[in-house]
Design a protein around this motif. Structure first.
Motif, PDB file in Angstrom:
ATOM      1  N   ALA A  18      45.965  21.006  50.069  1.00 44.65           N
ATOM      2  CA  ALA A  18      45.023  20.056  50.159  1.00 44.65           C
ATOM      3  C   ALA A  18      45.537  18.616  50.178  1.00 44.65           C
ATOM      4  CB  ALA A  18      44.150  20.257  49.078  1.00 44.65           C
ATOM      5  N   VAL A  19      46.729  18.343  49.153  1.00 49.68           N
ATOM      6  CA  VAL A  19      47.272  17.004  49.170  1.00 49.68           C
ATOM      7  C   VAL A  19      47.955  16.368  50.470  1.00 49.68           C
ATOM      8  CG1 VAL A  19      48.924  15.714  48.004  1.00 49.68           C
ATOM      9  CG2 VAL A  19      47.369  17.239  46.551  1.00 49.68           C
ATOM     10  N   GLU A  20      48.624  17.650  50.978  1.00 52.42           N
ATOM     11  CA  GLU A  20      49.259  17.419  52.324  1.00 52.42           C
ATOM     12  C   GLU A  20      48.527  17.169  53.334  1.00 52.42           C
ATOM     13  OE1 GLU A  20      52.236  20.758  52.873  1.00 52.42           O
ATOM     14  OE2 GLU A  20      52.787  20.537  50.676  1.00 52.42           O
TER      15      GLU A  20
ATOM     16  N   THR B  60      57.944  15.015  50.096  1.00 49.09           N
ATOM     17  CA  THR B  60      57.727  14.695  48.639  1.00 49.09           C
ATOM     18  C   THR B  60      57.616  13.274  48.413  1.00 49.09           C
ATOM     19  OG1 THR B  60      59.042  16.696  47.766  1.00 49.09           O
ATOM     20  CG2 THR B  60      58.753  15.234  46.220  1.00 49.09           C
ATOM     21  N   ALA B  61      58.624  12.495  49.019  1.00 48.53           N
ATOM     22  CA  ALA B  61      58.218  10.933  48.812  1.00 48.53           C
ATOM     23  C   ALA B  61      57.007  10.530  49.288  1.00 48.53           C
ATOM     24  CB  ALA B  61      59.633  10.564  49.407  1.00 48.53           C
ATOM     25  N   THR B  62      56.686  11.048  50.458  1.00 51.66           N
ATOM     26  CA  THR B  62      55.476  10.574  50.995  1.00 51.66           C
ATOM     27  C   THR B  62      54.037  10.956  49.922  1.00 51.66           C
ATOM     28  OG1 THR B  62      56.565  10.699  53.247  1.00 51.66           O
ATOM     29  CG2 THR B  62      53.947  10.735  53.060  1.00 51.66           C
ATOM     30  N   LEU B  63      54.112  12.045  49.693  1.00 48.55           N
ATOM     31  CA  LEU B  63      52.873  12.453  48.848  1.00 48.55           C
ATOM     32  C   LEU B  63      53.133  11.824  47.334  1.00 48.55           C
ATOM     33  CD1 LEU B  63      52.852  16.108  49.774  1.00 48.55           C
ATOM     34  CD2 LEU B  63      51.684  14.243  50.832  1.00 48.55           C
ATOM     35  N   ARG B  64      54.274  11.681  46.892  1.00 44.49           N
ATOM     36  CA  ARG B  64      54.413  11.167  45.738  1.00 44.49           C
ATOM     37  C   ARG B  64      53.817   9.584  45.751  1.00 44.49           C
ATOM     38  NH1 ARG B  64      60.381  10.299  45.073  1.00 44.49           N
ATOM     39  NH2 ARG B  64      59.959   8.411  46.194  1.00 44.49           N
ATOM     40  N   ASP B  65      54.336   8.759  46.761  1.00 41.00           N
ATOM     41  CA  ASP B  65      54.240   7.558  46.710  1.00 41.00           C
ATOM     42  C   ASP B  65      52.607   7.185  47.025  1.00 41.00           C
ATOM     43  OD1 ASP B  65      56.802   7.125  46.272  1.00 41.00           O
ATOM     44  OD2 ASP B  65      57.132   6.350  48.301  1.00 41.00           O
ATOM     45  N   ARG B  66      52.069   7.801  47.867  1.00 44.85           N
ATOM     46  CA  ARG B  66      50.787   7.858  48.590  1.00 44.85           C
ATOM     47  C   ARG B  66      49.840   8.115  47.032  1.00 44.85           C
ATOM     48  NH1 ARG B  66      50.702   9.173  54.874  1.00 44.85           N
ATOM     49  NH2 ARG B  66      52.092   7.524  55.456  1.00 44.85           N
ATOM     50  N   THR B  67      49.997   9.200  46.614  1.00 45.06           N
ATOM     51  CA  THR B  67      49.114   9.695  45.627  1.00 45.06           C
ATOM     52  C   THR B  67      49.220   8.520  44.409  1.00 45.06           C
ATOM     53  OG1 THR B  67      49.642  11.912  45.844  1.00 45.06           O
ATOM     54  CG2 THR B  67      48.859  11.282  43.601  1.00 45.06           C
ATOM     55  N   ALA B  68      50.302   8.180  44.095  1.00 44.00           N
ATOM     56  CA  ALA B  68      50.602   7.128  43.126  1.00 44.00           C
ATOM     57  C   ALA B  68      49.680   5.802  43.224  1.00 44.00           C
ATOM     58  CB  ALA B  68      51.962   6.600  42.708  1.00 44.00           C
ATOM     59  N   PHE B  69      50.042   5.311  44.716  1.00 45.40           N
ATOM     60  CA  PHE B  69      49.287   4.111  45.067  1.00 45.40           C
ATOM     61  C   PHE B  69      47.496   4.267  45.136  1.00 45.40           C
ATOM     62  CE2 PHE B  69      53.514   2.626  45.991  1.00 45.40           C
ATOM     63  CZ  PHE B  69      53.452   1.270  45.505  1.00 45.40           C
ATOM     64  N   ILE B  70      47.336   5.307  45.435  1.00 46.86           N
ATOM     65  CA  ILE B  70      45.876   5.419  45.575  1.00 46.86           C
ATOM     66  C   ILE B  70      45.236   5.591  44.313  1.00 46.86           C
ATOM     67  CG2 ILE B  70      43.968   7.265  46.658  1.00 46.86           C
ATOM     68  CD1 ILE B  70      45.837   7.759  48.937  1.00 46.86           C
ATOM     69  N   LEU B  71      45.803   6.405  43.521  1.00 43.01           N
ATOM     70  CA  LEU B  71      45.235   6.516  42.148  1.00 43.01           C
ATOM     71  C   LEU B  71      45.425   5.738  40.698  1.00 43.01           C
ATOM     72  CD1 LEU B  71      45.107  10.671  41.904  1.00 43.01           C
ATOM     73  CD2 LEU B  71      43.579   9.142  42.842  1.00 43.01           C
TER      74      LEU B  71
ATOM     75  N   SER C 192      53.816   8.939  39.953  1.00 40.82           N
ATOM     76  CA  SER C 192      54.862   9.331  40.778  1.00 40.82           C
ATOM     77  C   SER C 192      55.812  10.480  40.306  1.00 40.82           C
ATOM     78  CB  SER C 192      55.629   8.010  41.308  1.00 40.82           C
ATOM     79  OG  SER C 192      56.976   8.218  41.976  1.00 40.82           O
ATOM     80  N   LYS C 193      56.098  10.185  39.139  1.00 44.03           N
ATOM     81  CA  LYS C 193      57.311  11.221  38.390  1.00 44.03           C
ATOM     82  C   LYS C 193      56.587  12.511  38.252  1.00 44.03           C
ATOM     83  CE  LYS C 193      59.597   7.814  35.663  1.00 44.03           C
ATOM     84  NZ  LYS C 193      59.905   7.384  34.055  1.00 44.03           N
ATOM     85  N   GLU C 194      55.278  12.454  37.824  1.00 40.46           N
ATOM     86  CA  GLU C 194      54.418  13.893  37.844  1.00 40.46           C
ATOM     87  C   GLU C 194      54.356  14.476  39.189  1.00 40.46           C
ATOM     88  OE1 GLU C 194      50.928  12.447  35.621  1.00 40.46           O
ATOM     89  OE2 GLU C 194      51.745  13.117  33.774  1.00 40.46           O
TER      90      GLU C 194
ATOM     91  N   LYS D 133      47.024  19.702  35.937  1.00 34.53           N
ATOM     92  CA  LYS D 133      47.272  18.081  36.361  1.00 34.53           C
ATOM     93  C   LYS D 133      47.205  18.156  37.775  1.00 34.53           C
ATOM     94  CE  LYS D 133      48.496  15.410  34.275  1.00 34.53           C
ATOM     95  NZ  LYS D 133      47.658  14.003  33.615  1.00 34.53           N
ATOM     96  N   LEU D 134      47.784  19.224  38.708  1.00 38.66           N
ATOM     97  CA  LEU D 134      47.703  19.006  40.190  1.00 38.66           C
ATOM     98  C   LEU D 134      46.218  19.297  40.362  1.00 38.66           C
ATOM     99  CD1 LEU D 134      48.987  19.207  42.955  1.00 38.66           C
ATOM    100  CD2 LEU D 134      49.191  21.442  42.641  1.00 38.66           C
ATOM    101  N   GLU D 135      45.547  19.880  39.825  1.00 42.47           N
ATOM    102  CA  GLU D 135      43.961  20.134  40.445  1.00 42.47           C
ATOM    103  C   GLU D 135      43.493  19.014  40.246  1.00 42.47           C
ATOM    104  OE1 GLU D 135      41.290  23.804  39.914  1.00 42.47           O
ATOM    105  OE2 GLU D 135      41.504  22.549  37.910  1.00 42.47           O
ATOM    106  N   SER D 136      43.669  18.085  38.901  1.00 44.21           N
ATOM    107  CA  SER D 136      43.138  16.875  38.738  1.00 44.21           C
ATOM    108  C   SER D 136      43.133  15.858  39.682  1.00 44.21           C
ATOM    109  CB  SER D 136      43.341  16.225  37.295  1.00 44.21           C
ATOM    110  OG  SER D 136      42.642  15.420  37.068  1.00 44.21           O
ATOM    111  N   TYR D 137      44.501  15.545  39.863  1.00 39.24           N
ATOM    112  CA  TYR D 137      45.307  14.552  41.296  1.00 39.24           C
ATOM    113  C   TYR D 137      44.374  14.996  42.508  1.00 39.24           C
ATOM    114  CZ  TYR D 137      48.733  12.924  38.169  1.00 39.24           C
ATOM    115  OH  TYR D 137      49.563  12.199  37.245  1.00 39.24           O
TER     116      TYR D 137
END
Length: 406
Positions: free
Chosen positions: A304-306, A318-329, A340-342, A368-372
């Motif tokens: 779903a995230v991808e 990994t880097a793309t999804l990590r960064d985009r999740t961090a900046f959106i949320l 980003s670390k999580e 945690k993943l479900e929440s994100y």
């Protein structure tokens, strides 16, 4: 089995919880796999490490005792000794009782149905001395199960194709778990055999309660040394809760209006690429909620995230999804760093599941993943910064703008 480490761990858990400020105690429970755990215990790192060690096959405990009994007994010992003065002796006694229980293994015969499998004139499929499939059209069920303890509904449930697994465990629930795990492998073995038979139709063969179906699974477990006693153990319960739409508070909160527009655009064959990604991500999230295998549930959430955030195959995933999740949320720098670390840690777990066949999924990481994932979908349905995005190029520009914002 060596449980000598357990006493010191439980004393440490109790001490750490007793030192919590009052506002962090008695704040609800987490219910997982048949076990209710208070959040003050569930969120304790020592508890998490202790439970993981108890569940590790190296201790030998998880080979004969179910998760429910392991986690339930650990929780019981902790709760019995919280806020007490003479912990040492009581904990020792409690551990000895549990160890004695775990060492008292018994032989069981477990019977579960395999639906959609037609054995025709084959009376029995023999996989090993402990694993067989019986054709109940050709055999009497009373040859296996004690007469008088089953009604017609039970007989119908197990017919016409029944798996028998012989086990030796300390509790019937573990025996049920073993049989159901074996059943899942057998179902997928027949699916593979069907593939090589060049049959392109979707098979009906299945184990009730697993995959996308929400049937209940019951395992009938008979003690070998006492054939007069038969147990019924329900591994997966039916859906028991309706969604009560008494007001629109929550559906408005997650983007009811935008979702309605997407449905209409779908009806009008007018979905854009980002619209399709949102609906597909929503589908993966929904499918994860009815998936019983935690590894499959974890992978579906990552899909779903991808689907939402990945632009193309050349992006480092990994880097793309990590960064985009961090900046959106994340709204603040510190929050984005934490997210980003999580996300990096979560994607390491995904890699373990997908590439290395790991099956032990950490519940805390799954939640945690479900929440994100839920928050990301909601952002694309409600957040003004993402509502108007039509494709991944625009999403990339939005993230870059946030990155370099002064």
């Amino acid at each position: 089995m060596n449980l000598s480490f357990l006493k010191e761990s439980i004393i440490k858990i109790c001490k750490e919880i007793e030192e919590l400020p009052p506002e962090k105690r008695n704040r609800g429970t987490v219910y997982f796999n048949g076990v209710s755990t208070t959040k003050e215990i569930f969120n304790n790192e020592t508890y998490e490490k202790t439970l993981s060690k108890l569940l590790d096959e190296k201790t030998g405990l998880s080979k004969v005792v179910s998760y429910t009994m392991i986690a339930g007994n650990l929780n019981k010992i902790i709760n019995n000794n919280l806020d007490t003065t003479n912990k040492s002796k009581q904990i020792t006694d409690d551990i000895q009782k549990f160890s004695k229980y775990a060492n008292n293994t018994q032989k069981h015969s477990v019977y579960i149905p395999i639906k959609g499998l037609d054995l025709f004139d084959t009376e029995e499929v023999y996989f090993s001395p402990n694993i067989k499939i019986h054709n109940l059209n050709m055999k009497r069920i009373i040859d296996f199960l004690t007469i008088g303890t089953f009604d017609d509904a039970d007989v119908k449930y197990l017919s016409p194709t029944m798996l028998e697994v012989s086990t030796e465990t300390a509790d019937i629930e573990k025996s049920g778990e073993f049989a159901i795990e074996i059943g899942k492998y057998i179902v997928n073995f027949f699916r593979l055999a069907d593939f090589f038979g060049w049959n392109e139709e979707n098979l009906a063969v299945r184990l009730p309660g697993f995959g996308g179906t929400r049937e209940s699974m019951r395992a009938y477990i008979v003690k070998e040394d006492s054939n007069s006693t038969t147990f019924t153990y329900q591994q997966v319960k039916d859906l028991s809760e309706n969604y009560e739409l008494d007001d629109k508070e929550y559906i408005n909160y997650i983007g009811y209006e935008k979702f309605g527009h997407l449905l209409q655009k779908n009806l009008d064959h007018n979905l854009g690429s980002m619209d399709k990604s949102i609906l597909r991500a929503l589908t993966w999230f929904g499918e994860s909620k009815v998936e019983h295998d935690l590894g499959a549930r974890f992978v579906k959430l990552t899909l779903a995230v991808e689907t939402l955030l990945n632009s193309n195959d050349s992006d480092p995933i990994t880097a793309t999804l990590r960064d985009r999740t961090a900046f959106i949320l994340g709204k603040e720098v510190s929050e984005r760093i934490d997210i980003s670390k999580e996300m990096s840690t979560l994607y390491k777990q995904r890699s373990g599941i997908v590439h290395h066949g790991k099956s032990d999924v950490d519940l805390k990481s799954l939640l945690k993943l479900e929440s994100y994932t839920a928050d990301l979908i909601r952002a694309f349905l409600t957040d003004k910064d993402y509502l108007g995005i039509t494709d991944k190029t625009e999403l990339h520009k939005q993230i870059e703008k946030l990155k370099f914002k002064s």
